[in-house]
Design an enzyme around this catalytic site. Sequence first.
Site, PDB file in Angstrom:
ATOM      1  CB  SER A 115     -41.785   9.326 -99.026  1.00 60.29           C
ATOM      2  OG  SER A 115     -43.327  10.549-100.162  1.00 60.29           O
ATOM      3  CE1 TYR A 139     -41.691  12.216 -95.413  1.00 65.11           C
ATOM      4  CE2 TYR A 139     -42.626  12.654 -96.982  1.00 65.11           C
ATOM      5  CZ  TYR A 139     -41.973  11.982 -96.628  1.00 65.11           C
ATOM      6  OH  TYR A 139     -42.569  10.407 -96.108  1.00 65.11           O
ATOM      7  CE  LYS A 143     -38.061   9.797 -95.409  1.00 66.25           C
ATOM      8  NZ  LYS A 143     -38.453   8.466 -95.317  1.00 66.25           N
TER       9      LYS A 143
END
Length: 329
Positions: A115, A139, A143
């Site tokens: 991402s 988040y 990643k």
Amino acid sequence: MVLVTGGAGYIGSHVVKALGEAGHEVVVYDNLSTGHKWALLHGELVKGDVRDVEGLDRVFSRHRVEAVLHFAAHIVVPESVRQPLKYYINNVGGSLSLLESMKRHGVRRFIFSSSAAVYGVPDEIPVTEGARLEPINPYGQTKAVVEKALADMACAGDLEYVALRYFNVAGADPQARIGEGKEDATHIITMCVRTAAGLRPHLEVFGTDYPTPDGTCIRDYIHVEDLARAHVLALEHLLAGGESRVYNCGYSRGFSVLEVVEAAKRVTGVDFPVKYSGRREGDHPVLVANAAKLKAELGFIPRYDNLEYIIETAWRWEKERIKKLASIP
Ligand code: UFG
């Protein structure tokens, strides 16, 4: 045969469709927590969780898997701020158990859904793949951690991988057979079309005091069909013996939240109500890709680099989804 984890979800299901169109056999591994069986237009479904090592081992024993595309993950930035452990367990823990199982079964090719959130607040916009990874929310951290594990494993000769750093993925199958199916979806274009459809009283704009021309956040929106084709190219690169790579997936063009809202009103023909609120936790002010590397190295040519078309396909799908829901007794 390729294994697609999370293949019944929004992005995964469009990639499964693209893989089918490109002639690849697919087995989907999905726990159906946010995905749907109806979203599979191709391939076989095995219901299972990426943290279930035995379940994964069974799939690898039964199928001759040449490559894995890994989508199964939690994806909501503000939720990751409130519930970081949930994100680390699923996104990091799930990826590691999958990689472990792959290693046991001698499967060496891996495509990872990364991402733009790995960049945090980049020094330069558009951001290139070489920029420092300094995520500003859990988040993005999850990643970045998995990308690091992949780089280390590739260095040790364990696998070859492609990490695709998605910018803002939106839109739907132009024939409106599949699209965003989560009831509790949070992404802006889905919110706009659901508000236009009357499913929500108003669209809430989070933050109007960012250092951008109109004070709202800027994002690079990529059509899910184009993103799906980027995965097919990445897979074919690895199947042809290509080396590990990291690519940004976007169109190198930014739109503010207000520009998206205005475009959604034009496309849907509905002047839906808009409410202005404070900033949302974890939001990046500006994220726009420099996507030159994907084009230069994998020959990626965008087909749907058009915000209104992206919204139009999301709108078409939303109307189909509402009909689908109404027909379920
Ligand atoms: N927004 C609103 N109202 C809403 C929903 C969103 O104003 O109802 C705003 C957000 O505050 C943000 C922008 O619209 O400024 C985009 O938000 P989204 O929720 O649509 O998407 P995010 O940018 O938070 O996240 C997505 C992906 C991430 C990726 C990120 C960066 O989910 O994986 O884009 O490109 F990292």
